[in-house]
Design a protein around this motif. Structure first.
Motif, PDB file in Angstrom:
ATOM      1  N   VAL A  26     108.553  53.384  40.454  1.00  0.00           N
ATOM      2  CA  VAL A  26     109.793  53.062  41.179  1.00  0.00           C
ATOM      3  C   VAL A  26     110.232  54.248  42.027  1.00  0.00           C
ATOM      4  CG1 VAL A  26     112.257  52.540  40.882  1.00  0.00           C
ATOM      5  CG2 VAL A  26     110.545  51.295  39.560  1.00  0.00           C
ATOM      6  N   GLU A  27     110.106  55.465  41.490  1.00  0.00           N
ATOM      7  CA  GLU A  27     110.488  56.673  42.240  1.00  0.00           C
ATOM      8  C   GLU A  27     109.643  56.858  43.494  1.00  0.00           C
ATOM      9  OE1 GLU A  27     110.162  59.866  39.424  1.00  0.00           O
ATOM     10  OE2 GLU A  27     111.992  59.268  38.364  1.00  0.00           O
ATOM     11  N   LYS A  28     108.393  56.415  43.452  1.00  0.00           N
ATOM     12  CA  LYS A  28     107.514  56.544  44.623  1.00  0.00           C
ATOM     13  C   LYS A  28     108.000  55.675  45.779  1.00  0.00           C
ATOM     14  CE  LYS A  28     104.568  59.452  43.012  1.00  0.00           C
ATOM     15  NZ  LYS A  28     104.445  60.787  43.564  1.00  0.00           N
ATOM     16  N   GLY A  29     108.754  54.636  45.462  1.00  0.00           N
ATOM     17  CA  GLY A  29     109.341  53.785  46.500  1.00  0.00           C
ATOM     18  C   GLY A  29     108.307  53.107  47.360  1.00  0.00           C
ATOM     19  N   THR A  30     108.414  53.314  48.664  1.00  0.00           N
ATOM     20  CA  THR A  30     107.557  52.605  49.621  1.00  0.00           C
ATOM     21  C   THR A  30     106.342  53.427  50.064  1.00  0.00           C
ATOM     22  OG1 THR A  30     108.916  53.399  51.451  1.00  0.00           O
ATOM     23  CG2 THR A  30     109.509  51.267  50.501  1.00  0.00           C
ATOM     24  N   GLU A  31     106.150  54.593  49.465  1.00  0.00           N
ATOM     25  CA  GLU A  31     105.028  55.462  49.847  1.00  0.00           C
ATOM     26  C   GLU A  31     103.752  55.088  49.070  1.00  0.00           C
ATOM     27  OE1 GLU A  31     105.134  57.789  52.309  1.00  0.00           O
ATOM     28  OE2 GLU A  31     107.120  56.933  52.616  1.00  0.00           O
ATOM     29  N   PRO A  32     102.578  55.244  49.677  1.00  0.00           N
ATOM     30  CA  PRO A  32     101.327  55.037  48.940  1.00  0.00           C
ATOM     31  C   PRO A  32     101.200  56.087  47.827  1.00  0.00           C
ATOM     32  CG  PRO A  32     100.915  55.113  51.310  1.00  0.00           C
ATOM     33  CD  PRO A  32     102.342  55.536  51.092  1.00  0.00           C
ATOM     34  N   PHE A  33     100.536  55.738  46.726  1.00  0.00           N
ATOM     35  CA  PHE A  33     100.390  56.695  45.628  1.00  0.00           C
ATOM     36  C   PHE A  33      99.145  56.424  44.800  1.00  0.00           C
ATOM     37  CE2 PHE A  33     102.991  53.237  43.933  1.00  0.00           C
ATOM     38  CZ  PHE A  33     102.338  52.934  42.749  1.00  0.00           C
ATOM     39  N   HIS A  34      98.737  57.453  44.064  1.00  0.00           N
ATOM     40  CA  HIS A  34      97.695  57.395  43.033  1.00  0.00           C
ATOM     41  C   HIS A  34      98.281  58.108  41.827  1.00  0.00           C
ATOM     42  CE1 HIS A  34      94.600  57.477  46.501  1.00  0.00           C
ATOM     43  NE2 HIS A  34      94.829  56.226  46.145  1.00  0.00           N
ATOM     44  N   LEU A  35      98.346  57.437  40.695  1.00  0.00           N
ATOM     45  CA  LEU A  35      98.918  58.027  39.487  1.00  0.00           C
ATOM     46  C   LEU A  35      98.019  57.760  38.290  1.00  0.00           C
ATOM     47  CD1 LEU A  35     102.588  56.712  39.783  1.00  0.00           C
ATOM     48  CD2 LEU A  35     101.836  59.039  40.221  1.00  0.00           C
ATOM     49  N   THR A  36      98.019  58.701  37.360  1.00  0.00           N
ATOM     50  CA  THR A  36      97.412  58.453  36.063  1.00  0.00           C
ATOM     51  C   THR A  36      98.436  58.766  34.991  1.00  0.00           C
ATOM     52  OG1 THR A  36      96.486  60.680  35.961  1.00  0.00           O
ATOM     53  CG2 THR A  36      95.047  58.947  36.793  1.00  0.00           C
ATOM     54  N   TYR A  37      98.330  58.059  33.898  1.00  0.00           N
ATOM     55  CA  TYR A  37      99.228  58.231  32.764  1.00  0.00           C
ATOM     56  C   TYR A  37      98.417  57.923  31.521  1.00  0.00           C
ATOM     57  CZ  TYR A  37     102.977  57.093  29.466  1.00  0.00           C
ATOM     58  OH  TYR A  37     103.802  57.049  28.368  1.00  0.00           O
ATOM     59  N   SER A  38      98.633  58.671  30.445  1.00  0.00           N
ATOM     60  CA  SER A  38      97.915  58.377  29.207  1.00  0.00           C
ATOM     61  C   SER A  38      98.857  58.487  28.020  1.00  0.00           C
ATOM     62  CB  SER A  38      96.728  59.324  29.031  1.00  0.00           C
ATOM     63  OG  SER A  38      97.177  60.644  28.849  1.00  0.00           O
ATOM     64  N   ASP A  39      98.498  57.763  26.971  1.00  0.00           N
ATOM     65  CA  ASP A  39      99.263  57.829  25.732  1.00  0.00           C
ATOM     66  C   ASP A  39      98.351  58.184  24.555  1.00  0.00           C
ATOM     67  OD1 ASP A  39      97.822  55.536  25.269  1.00  0.00           O
ATOM     68  OD2 ASP A  39      99.537  54.181  25.354  1.00  0.00           O
ATOM     69  N   ASP A  40      97.274  58.891  24.810  1.00  0.00           N
ATOM     70  CA  ASP A  40      96.268  59.332  23.837  1.00  0.00           C
ATOM     71  C   ASP A  40      95.409  58.202  23.282  1.00  0.00           C
ATOM     72  OD1 ASP A  40      96.935  62.032  24.109  1.00  0.00           O
ATOM     73  OD2 ASP A  40      98.504  61.888  22.594  1.00  0.00           O
ATOM     74  N   GLN A  41      95.733  56.960  23.583  1.00  0.00           N
ATOM     75  CA  GLN A  41      94.887  55.833  23.197  1.00  0.00           C
ATOM     76  C   GLN A  41      94.321  55.144  24.429  1.00  0.00           C
ATOM     77  OE1 GLN A  41      97.189  53.221  20.786  1.00  0.00           O
ATOM     78  NE2 GLN A  41      97.171  54.581  19.025  1.00  0.00           N
ATOM     79  N   ASN A  42      95.124  55.119  25.491  1.00  0.00           N
ATOM     80  CA  ASN A  42      94.745  54.421  26.715  1.00  0.00           C
ATOM     81  C   ASN A  42      95.003  55.299  27.924  1.00  0.00           C
ATOM     82  OD1 ASN A  42      94.214  51.694  25.525  1.00  0.00           O
ATOM     83  ND2 ASN A  42      96.354  51.931  24.933  1.00  0.00           N
ATOM     84  N   LEU A  43      94.250  55.026  28.967  1.00  0.00           N
ATOM     85  CA  LEU A  43      94.454  55.666  30.255  1.00  0.00           C
ATOM     86  C   LEU A  43      94.931  54.590  31.213  1.00  0.00           C
ATOM     87  CD1 LEU A  43      94.100  58.110  32.200  1.00  0.00           C
ATOM     88  CD2 LEU A  43      91.769  57.302  32.581  1.00  0.00           C
ATOM     89  N   TYR A  44      96.001  54.891  31.934  1.00  0.00           N
ATOM     90  CA  TYR A  44      96.560  53.960  32.904  1.00  0.00           C
ATOM     91  C   TYR A  44      96.360  54.552  34.290  1.00  0.00           C
ATOM     92  CZ  TYR A  44      98.837  52.186  28.724  1.00  0.00           C
ATOM     93  OH  TYR A  44      99.085  51.685  27.470  1.00  0.00           O
ATOM     94  N   ILE A  45      95.694  53.808  35.149  1.00  0.00           N
ATOM     95  CA  ILE A  45      95.435  54.240  36.511  1.00  0.00           C
ATOM     96  C   ILE A  45      96.239  53.321  37.425  1.00  0.00           C
ATOM     97  CG2 ILE A  45      93.684  54.534  38.300  1.00  0.00           C
ATOM     98  CD1 ILE A  45      91.649  54.814  35.938  1.00  0.00           C
ATOM     99  N   SER A  46      97.091  53.920  38.238  1.00  0.00           N
ATOM    100  CA  SER A  46      97.957  53.126  39.107  1.00  0.00           C
ATOM    101  C   SER A  46      97.727  53.511  40.559  1.00  0.00           C
ATOM    102  CB  SER A  46      99.415  53.352  38.724  1.00  0.00           C
ATOM    103  OG  SER A  46     100.246  52.545  39.499  1.00  0.00           O
ATOM    104  N   ILE A  47      97.626  52.496  41.401  1.00  0.00           N
ATOM    105  CA  ILE A  47      97.393  52.705  42.828  1.00  0.00           C
ATOM    106  C   ILE A  47      98.384  51.848  43.598  1.00  0.00           C
ATOM    107  CG2 ILE A  47      95.718  52.469  44.708  1.00  0.00           C
ATOM    108  CD1 ILE A  47      93.579  52.554  42.336  1.00  0.00           C
ATOM    109  N   GLY A  48      99.132  52.505  44.481  1.00  0.00           N
ATOM    110  CA  GLY A  48     100.075  51.790  45.334  1.00  0.00           C
ATOM    111  C   GLY A  48      99.679  51.936  46.788  1.00  0.00           C
ATOM    112  N   TYR A  49      99.808  50.873  47.545  1.00  0.00           N
ATOM    113  CA  TYR A  49      99.391  50.863  48.944  1.00  0.00           C
ATOM    114  C   TYR A  49     100.543  51.074  49.924  1.00  0.00           C
ATOM    115  CZ  TYR A  49      94.575  49.730  47.938  1.00  0.00           C
ATOM    116  OH  TYR A  49      93.258  49.792  47.517  1.00  0.00           O
TER     117      TYR A  49
END
Length: 143
Positions: free
Chosen positions: A58-81
């Motif tokens: 949500v903080e990224k708003g309207t800008e493109p982004f690449h993010l990773t997040y992990s909780d030690d069990q799973n890896l979350y890869i997020s891509i915004g256009y």
């Protein structure tokens, strides 16, 4: 006279050798990425995205982004256009695989003309995707 011929002969040999080295030199220093295996993944709906990651998106708003997040069990890869002029977009995961040094992910933004979606097409949208996969302590490379 023999000295000049010898220099000229050396120059004739040296120039092609230098050209070959220059043309192939860039390829010599590139590491070859060898796919070890494809990674299993799930594309998450908004309700399943971890709250911490959702906040950053949500903080990224309207800008493109690449993010990773992990909780030690799973890896979350997020891509915004970033912001698109209309709605009706979707994102396809083309590849997600592991190499010795990294995780590679490739996605494609599909426009409303491809997805066939007309609803909401008059409003701008900010399409993004969140991919959940196994936790691996590797750098993610976006292709």
């Amino acid at each position: 006279m023999k000295n000049k011929r010898k220099r000229w002969k050396n120059g004739v040999i040296l120039i092609p050798v230098l050209c070959v080295l220059l043309l192939t030199g860039c390829g010599l220093f590139q590491e070859e990425k060898i796919k070890l295996r494809d990674l299993d993944f799930t594309v998450l709906s908004d309700e399943k995205i971890p709250e911490e990651l959702k906040t950053v998106i949500v903080e990224k708003g309207t800008e493109p982004f690449h993010l990773t997040y992990s909780d030690d069990q799973n890896l979350y890869i997020s891509i915004g256009y970033g912001q698109q002029k209309t709605g009706g977009y979707s994102i396809a995961v083309d590849e997600l695989y592991l190499t010795e040094d990294a995780i590679y992910v490739g996605t494609t933004l599909l426009g409303p003309e491809i997805t066939g979606q007309k609803k909401g097409a008059e409003k701008p949208s900010t399409p993004y995707i969140v991919i959940k996969t196994e936790f691996l302590d590797k750098t993610v490379i976006y292709e």
